[in-house]
Design an enzyme around this catalytic site. Structure first.
Site, PDB file in Angstrom:
ATOM      1  N   PHE A 150       0.871  -1.185   0.000  1.00 28.12           N
ATOM      2  CA  PHE A 150       0.000   0.000   0.000  1.00 28.12           C
ATOM      3  C   PHE A 150       0.899   1.223   0.000  1.00 28.12           C
ATOM      4  O   PHE A 150       1.602   1.492   0.962  1.00 28.12           O
ATOM      5  CB  PHE A 150      -0.959   0.052   1.198  1.00 28.12           C
ATOM      6  CG  PHE A 150      -1.931   1.194   1.040  1.00 28.12           C
ATOM      7  CD1 PHE A 150      -3.102   1.044   0.317  1.00 28.12           C
ATOM      8  CD2 PHE A 150      -1.644   2.454   1.555  1.00 28.12           C
ATOM      9  CE1 PHE A 150      -3.968   2.119   0.107  1.00 28.12           C
ATOM     10  CE2 PHE A 150      -2.506   3.531   1.361  1.00 28.12           C
ATOM     11  CZ  PHE A 150      -3.672   3.361   0.636  1.00 28.12           C
ATOM     12  N   ASP A 235       9.521   2.829   1.851  1.00 31.18           N
ATOM     13  CA  ASP A 235       8.328   3.612   2.177  1.00 31.18           C
ATOM     14  C   ASP A 235       8.084   3.444   3.675  1.00 31.18           C
ATOM     15  O   ASP A 235       7.510   2.449   4.115  1.00 31.18           O
ATOM     16  CB  ASP A 235       7.131   3.130   1.356  1.00 31.18           C
ATOM     17  CG  ASP A 235       5.864   3.943   1.678  1.00 31.18           C
ATOM     18  OD1 ASP A 235       5.856   4.670   2.696  1.00 31.18           O
ATOM     19  OD2 ASP A 235       4.879   3.826   0.924  1.00 31.18           O
ATOM     20  N   LYS A 264       2.792  11.087   7.001  1.00 36.58           N
ATOM     21  CA  LYS A 264       1.977  10.904   8.205  1.00 36.58           C
ATOM     22  C   LYS A 264       2.510  11.659   9.429  1.00 36.58           C
ATOM     23  O   LYS A 264       2.277  12.847   9.554  1.00 36.58           O
ATOM     24  CB  LYS A 264       1.803   9.414   8.495  1.00 36.58           C
ATOM     25  CG  LYS A 264       1.019   8.687   7.397  1.00 36.58           C
ATOM     26  CD  LYS A 264       0.449   7.397   7.892  1.00 36.58           C
ATOM     27  CE  LYS A 264      -0.088   6.519   6.774  1.00 36.58           C
ATOM     28  NZ  LYS A 264      -1.386   6.928   6.245  1.00 36.58           N
TER      29      LYS A 264
HETATM   30  C1  LIG Z   1       3.082   2.868   3.591  1.00 34.01           C
HETATM   31  C2  LIG Z   1       2.194   3.948   3.049  1.00 34.01           C
HETATM   32  N1  LIG Z   1       2.571   4.624   1.958  1.00 34.01           N
HETATM   33  C3  LIG Z   1       1.825   5.618   1.453  1.00 34.01           C
HETATM   34  C4  LIG Z   1       0.624   5.978   2.024  1.00 34.01           C
HETATM   35  C5  LIG Z   1      -0.198   7.081   1.416  1.00 34.01           C
HETATM   36  O1  LIG Z   1      -0.205   8.209   2.219  1.00 34.01           O
HETATM   37  P1  LIG Z   1      -1.320   9.334   2.019  1.00 34.01           P
HETATM   38  O2  LIG Z   1      -2.634   8.744   2.437  1.00 34.01           O
HETATM   39  O3  LIG Z   1      -0.884  10.475   2.912  1.00 34.01           O
HETATM   40  O4  LIG Z   1      -1.309   9.721   0.572  1.00 34.01           O
HETATM   41  C6  LIG Z   1       0.187   5.293   3.151  1.00 34.01           C
HETATM   42  C7  LIG Z   1      -1.105   5.620   3.794  1.00 34.01           C
HETATM   43  O5  LIG Z   1      -1.687   4.853   4.508  1.00 34.01           O
HETATM   44  C8  LIG Z   1       0.995   4.259   3.688  1.00 34.01           C
HETATM   45  O6  LIG Z   1       0.628   3.566   4.773  1.00 34.01           O
END
Ligand SMILES: Cc1ncc(COP(=O)(O)O)c(C=O)c1O
Length: 409
Positions: A150, A235, A264
């Site tokens: 994700f 990530d 976040k």
């Molecule tokens: C590992 C990871 N990458 C990217 C994102 C995407 O972030 P955003 O919702 O701020 O676009 C998330 C969101 O849950 C995430 O958990």
């Protein structure tokens, strides 16, 4: 029978939910609670009920709601200046990026806003690095990602999602990605060829249910990336910044990536702040006009982001997440048996699989809601627990008590 939370039809909760239903797109299925205020690990709804927040904005609220240091930084900056655009310099971006690079042991920072934007940035930077530095033929770059990933919701990012719900109806998709099983280093190695510019990976897959790869996996991926001249892009949007008991989940495996993607908690739950933090050679491929964002690096975001980095520089939050996480793990493991089939934890972060024959994850979250605990289900029968790191130990114990009772009542 289930104890589904019933909403009093004349309550403020019912009124506000009816308004949301009438005027907003239905791209979420929230629990029936309308939050109006919060402090620390606790939130209060419009009808005055209190709940322990055990989702913490998917780890965006690692430092809790309304952390005084972060609020002060935001207030002070609100009065000075909030937005300049990148057409000009501002006096907050440099100090924030310097401190963040230092915290990450990297050279350069590219500030953005949401997580998905930072992931997109990392994809673009990896491709450009592949063409300019590695010498991959034009438009041939491939990036390796993991099943169950994700990374956000943009069209390119969902192009390599393996979640049918996230993809359905949104094609055509962006090419250039290879999907391999998560946790299988040999499969990942076999997918690397001369067109591969990066491996984009979550050190712990949060959305997939707090999936922790086997020990040694990340280190092996690091070695393969180095050997094949491929960037390792971690990530850490959800796993980073204290959640796992260290600043970065990669650290727990002794791994240093070529770039971190952060988001976040970087915004302290106050403003959206994300960033790619990388080695000079990686981010240096960008030139004026090749990438940007109106709001990225704005002074308000940078003031809050720098205050967040300041909290992490103390090491207190990482230590607290490790200590409370050990406690939570011990207590959650006690629940594994006939009702809970598995528990996975990393620091103050847990995925709990409930026996699907008993109830769904959603139903468990509804039961927890009725008992004053906010949590989020994922993939049918899993719930995620990620309370703010400022939670008290008594509250944490109380949360596990509520979980145990929700499973048995
Ligand atoms: C590992 C990871 N990458 C990217 C994102 C995407 O972030 P955003 O919702 O701020 O676009 C998330 C969101 O849950 C995430 O958990």
């Amino acid at each position: 029978m289930t104890s589904r939370p019933t909403v009093d039809p004349v309550s403020l909760t019912a009124r506000d939910i009816a308004l949301d239903d009438a005027v907003t797109a239905h791209n979420y299925h929230p629990l029936p609670v309308v939050i109006a205020s919060a402090s620390g690990a606790w939130v209060t709804d419009v009808d005055g009920r209190r709940y322990l927040d055990c989702l913490a904005g998917y780890s965006a609220l690692n430092f809790g709601h309304g952390h005084p240091v972060l609020l002060d930084a935001a207030r002070e900056q609100l009065e000075r200046i909030t937005l300049t655009s990148r057409a000009f310099h501002n006096d907050r971006m440099g100090p924030f990026c310097r401190d963040l690079a230092d915290l990450a042991g990297m050279d350069l920072v590219l500030p953005m806003n949401t997580g998905a934007e930072a992931v997109e940035t990392a994809i673009k930077v990896s491709r450009k690095w592949g063409y300019d530095v590695k010498g991959v033929p034009a438009d041939q770059a491939t990036i390796i990602v993991a099943e169950g990933n994700f990374h956000g919701r943009t069209t390119t990012i969902i192009s390599f999602s393996t979640d049918p719900v996230a993809r359905a109806g949104f094609g055509p998709f962006t090419p250039g990605f290879r999907i391999v099983p998560y946790g299988d280093a040999a499969a990942l190695g076999a997918a690397i060829d001369e067109t591969t510019v990066a491996v984009l990976i979550e050190p712990v897959q949060g959305e997939a249910g707090v999936q922790v790869p086997p020990p040694g996996y990340l280190a092996e991926v690091r070695e393969m990336c180095t050997a094949a001249n491929v960037l390792l892009v971690a990530d850490e949007i959800q796993s980073g910044l204290g959640r796992t008991g260290s600043t970065f989940a990669c650290e727990l495996e002794g791994v240093v990536p070529d770039a971190y993607v952060l988001g976040k908690a970087l915004g302290g739950g106050i403003v959206p702040v994300s960033a790619v933090v990388a080695r000079r050679e990686v981010l240096e491929v960008l030139t004026p006009g090749s990438h940007g964002s109106t709001f990225g690096g704005n002074p308000l975001a940078c003031a809050v982001g720098q205050a967040v980095v300041g909290l992490l520089q103390t090491g207190e939050y990482q230590a607290r997440a490790a200590e409370l996480g050990a406690r939570m793990r011990e207590r959650l493991l006690d629940l594994v048996g006939d009702r809970v089939t598995a528990v996975r934890t990393r620091g103050l972060w847990a995925g709990v699989d409930v026996d699907p024959a008993l109830m769904s994850g959603r139903e468990l979250c509804e039961r927890l809601l009725a008992r004053g605990v906010l949590a989020k289900d994922t993939h049918g029968s899993t719930i995620r627990l990620a309370p703010p790191i400022v939670i008290g130990q008594d509250d944490l114990d109380w949360m596990v008590d509520q979980l145990a009772e929700s499973l048995s009542s």
